[in-house]
Design a protein around this motif. Structure first.
Motif, PDB file in Angstrom:
ATOM      1  N   PHE A  29       0.838  -1.262  -0.007  1.00  0.00           N
ATOM      2  CA  PHE A  29       0.098   0.041  -0.003  1.00  0.00           C
ATOM      3  C   PHE A  29       0.977   1.400  -0.038  1.00  0.00           C
ATOM      4  CE2 PHE A  29      -3.394  -2.577   2.494  1.00  0.00           C
ATOM      5  CZ  PHE A  29      -4.128  -2.802   1.166  1.00  0.00           C
ATOM      6  N   PHE A  30       1.949   1.217   0.750  1.00  0.00           N
ATOM      7  CA  PHE A  30       2.760   2.642   0.931  1.00  0.00           C
ATOM      8  C   PHE A  30       3.873   2.790  -0.363  1.00  0.00           C
ATOM      9  CE2 PHE A  30       6.359   4.728   3.103  1.00  0.00           C
ATOM     10  CZ  PHE A  30       5.946   5.729   3.074  1.00  0.00           C
ATOM     11  N   LYS A  31       4.433   1.502  -0.777  1.00  0.00           N
ATOM     12  CA  LYS A  31       5.241   1.779  -1.940  1.00  0.00           C
ATOM     13  C   LYS A  31       6.059   2.913  -1.731  1.00  0.00           C
ATOM     14  CE  LYS A  31       1.488   0.373  -5.043  1.00  0.00           C
ATOM     15  NZ  LYS A  31       1.515  -1.080  -4.781  1.00  0.00           N
ATOM     16  N   PRO A  32       7.255   2.821  -0.869  1.00  0.00           N
ATOM     17  CA  PRO A  32       8.260   3.710  -0.555  1.00  0.00           C
ATOM     18  C   PRO A  32       9.225   4.101  -1.752  1.00  0.00           C
ATOM     19  CG  PRO A  32       8.755   1.805   0.559  1.00  0.00           C
ATOM     20  CD  PRO A  32       7.369   1.632  -0.044  1.00  0.00           C
ATOM     21  N   LEU A 109      -9.210   0.053  14.589  1.00  0.00           N
ATOM     22  CA  LEU A 109      -8.294   0.921  14.176  1.00  0.00           C
ATOM     23  C   LEU A 109      -7.305   0.399  13.237  1.00  0.00           C
ATOM     24  CD1 LEU A 109      -7.536   2.278  17.879  1.00  0.00           C
ATOM     25  CD2 LEU A 109      -8.731   3.391  15.776  1.00  0.00           C
ATOM     26  N   ILE A 110      -6.662  -0.888  13.358  1.00  0.00           N
ATOM     27  CA  ILE A 110      -5.852  -1.335  12.483  1.00  0.00           C
ATOM     28  C   ILE A 110      -6.406  -1.416  10.930  1.00  0.00           C
ATOM     29  CG2 ILE A 110      -4.542  -3.435  11.949  1.00  0.00           C
ATOM     30  CD1 ILE A 110      -4.433  -4.154  14.775  1.00  0.00           C
ATOM     31  N   GLY A 111      -7.613  -2.088  10.851  1.00  0.00           N
ATOM     32  CA  GLY A 111      -8.342  -1.996   9.810  1.00  0.00           C
ATOM     33  C   GLY A 111      -8.593  -0.553   8.986  1.00  0.00           C
ATOM     34  N   GLY A 112      -8.758   0.370   9.872  1.00  0.00           N
ATOM     35  CA  GLY A 112      -9.009   1.653   9.454  1.00  0.00           C
ATOM     36  C   GLY A 112      -7.637   2.282   9.070  1.00  0.00           C
ATOM     37  N   GLY A 113      -6.487   2.109   9.501  1.00  0.00           N
ATOM     38  CA  GLY A 113      -5.361   2.392   9.553  1.00  0.00           C
ATOM     39  C   GLY A 113      -4.810   2.022   7.866  1.00  0.00           C
ATOM     40  N   PHE A 114      -4.998   0.632   7.767  1.00  0.00           N
ATOM     41  CA  PHE A 114      -4.521   0.107   6.454  1.00  0.00           C
ATOM     42  C   PHE A 114      -5.351   0.459   5.204  1.00  0.00           C
ATOM     43  CE2 PHE A 114      -2.106  -3.231   9.035  1.00  0.00           C
ATOM     44  CZ  PHE A 114      -1.041  -3.097   8.234  1.00  0.00           C
ATOM     45  N   HIS A 144      -1.137  14.506   5.882  1.00  0.00           N
ATOM     46  CA  HIS A 144      -0.177  13.454   5.825  1.00  0.00           C
ATOM     47  C   HIS A 144      -0.941  12.394   6.225  1.00  0.00           C
ATOM     48  CE1 HIS A 144       2.935  16.362   5.872  1.00  0.00           C
ATOM     49  NE2 HIS A 144       2.255  17.270   6.847  1.00  0.00           N
ATOM     50  N   PRO A 145      -1.903  11.759   5.409  1.00  0.00           N
ATOM     51  CA  PRO A 145      -2.696  10.751   5.646  1.00  0.00           C
ATOM     52  C   PRO A 145      -1.769   9.466   5.718  1.00  0.00           C
ATOM     53  CG  PRO A 145      -2.980  11.393   3.275  1.00  0.00           C
ATOM     54  CD  PRO A 145      -2.178  12.405   4.058  1.00  0.00           C
ATOM     55  N   GLN A 146      -0.702   9.376   5.213  1.00  0.00           N
ATOM     56  CA  GLN A 146       0.018   7.856   5.310  1.00  0.00           C
ATOM     57  C   GLN A 146       0.926   8.007   6.613  1.00  0.00           C
ATOM     58  OE1 GLN A 146       2.502   8.111   1.671  1.00  0.00           O
ATOM     59  NE2 GLN A 146       1.212   6.368   1.039  1.00  0.00           N
ATOM     60  N   TYR A 147       1.368   8.929   6.999  1.00  0.00           N
ATOM     61  CA  TYR A 147       1.833   8.891   8.426  1.00  0.00           C
ATOM     62  C   TYR A 147       0.790   8.802   9.294  1.00  0.00           C
ATOM     63  CZ  TYR A 147       6.244  10.594   6.257  1.00  0.00           C
ATOM     64  OH  TYR A 147       7.278  10.879   5.217  1.00  0.00           O
ATOM     65  N   VAL A 148      -0.124   9.573   9.332  1.00  0.00           N
ATOM     66  CA  VAL A 148      -1.613   9.299  10.173  1.00  0.00           C
ATOM     67  C   VAL A 148      -1.987   7.914  10.155  1.00  0.00           C
ATOM     68  CG1 VAL A 148      -3.837   9.569  10.531  1.00  0.00           C
ATOM     69  CG2 VAL A 148      -2.425  11.470  10.221  1.00  0.00           C
ATOM     70  N   VAL A 151       0.479   5.729  12.323  1.00  0.00           N
ATOM     71  CA  VAL A 151       0.210   5.921  13.767  1.00  0.00           C
ATOM     72  C   VAL A 151      -0.867   5.019  14.211  1.00  0.00           C
ATOM     73  CG1 VAL A 151      -0.142   7.680  15.495  1.00  0.00           C
ATOM     74  CG2 VAL A 151       1.730   8.032  13.672  1.00  0.00           C
ATOM     75  N   VAL A 152      -1.988   5.201  13.453  1.00  0.00           N
ATOM     76  CA  VAL A 152      -3.207   4.507  13.841  1.00  0.00           C
ATOM     77  C   VAL A 152      -3.287   3.101  13.883  1.00  0.00           C
ATOM     78  CG1 VAL A 152      -5.818   3.819  13.205  1.00  0.00           C
ATOM     79  CG2 VAL A 152      -4.587   6.391  12.990  1.00  0.00           C
TER      80      VAL A 152
END
Length: 224
Positions: A29-32, A109-114, A144-148, A151-152
């Protein structure tokens, strides 16, 4: 007490399996791309490895706090896997901990974060490809949704399985993501100038507004 009495530690294959699965899942998902991206992803990966090491490998937190746990929460076999869900045990939840209030909130939270991590990549990728400011999708609500998302997800795991190491790492990683966000903003200001300044005025950094209203003044063109 309905908890299983069997020990579930020393399962290093599960440590490796869960670490690889969750890290790969986040990576998809992140693809740095930049060094900054890899730094943030590496910190998140370290958090996951520390978490699963205690969850299935060696329960360091349980061993270090065992005298205190036995004193204030007697009658609990703290060396079972179910008892590693410390918050459920501390509130007296004696049913399956996976259905406890903290575990359910953790799953949300984990599901929402992913989900947030997955939803943030397409608009960012399109913006980078078109050399313009990312301000659609989750970026229309926060900068900054990816950093949020990271953290979530980490906070969700803390609710599910708190450990001394991850509790110590969490504020350090939050501070690191804050600094990375500030560095990104400096780069964006240099690249997009007034367009990004207007975006900063209208879009919060990490906590979205209840209203989607933007400033009445239109933003200047944000393309580079």
């Amino acid at each position: 007490m309905s908890h299983s009495s069997s020990s579930a530690y020393g399962l290093w294959s599960l440590v490796i399996l869960n670490s690889v699965l969750f890290i790969f899942f986040a990576l998809s998902f992140f693809k740095p791309q930049s060094q900054r991206d890899w730094r943030s992803f590496g910190a998140f990966s370290g958090f996951l490895v520390a978490l699963f090491t205690e969850m299935y490998g060696f329960p360091l937190t349980i061993y270090l706090t065992l005298p205190w746990l036995q004193r204030y929460f007697p009658g609990v076999n703290w060396l079972t896997h179910d008892s590693g869900h410390l918050l459920e045990e501390m509130i007296g939840w004696r049913a399956n901990p996976h259905f406890g209030p903290f575990h359910i909130l953790s799953d949300i939270l984990i599901g929402g974060g992913f989900w947030l991590l997955a939803a943030s990549w397409p608009p960012l990728y399109r913006a980078q490809k078109e050399h313009r400011l990312a301000d659609t999708g989750p970026y229309a609500r926060i900068r900054h949704p990816q950093y949020v998302a990271f953290v979530v997800i980490m906070f969700g795991f803390l609710l599910q399985w708190p450990t001394l190491i991850t509790l110590a790492l969490f504020p350090i990683l939050v501070f690191m993501y804050w600094r990375l966000g500030k560095a990104e903003e400096r780069d964006s200001l240099a690249a997009f100038g007034d367009g990004y300044r207007a975006y900063m005025r209208s879009t919060p950094a990490v906590i979205p507004r209840l209203s989607r209203r933007r400033d009445a003044q239109a933003r200047p063109d944000a393309t580079s």
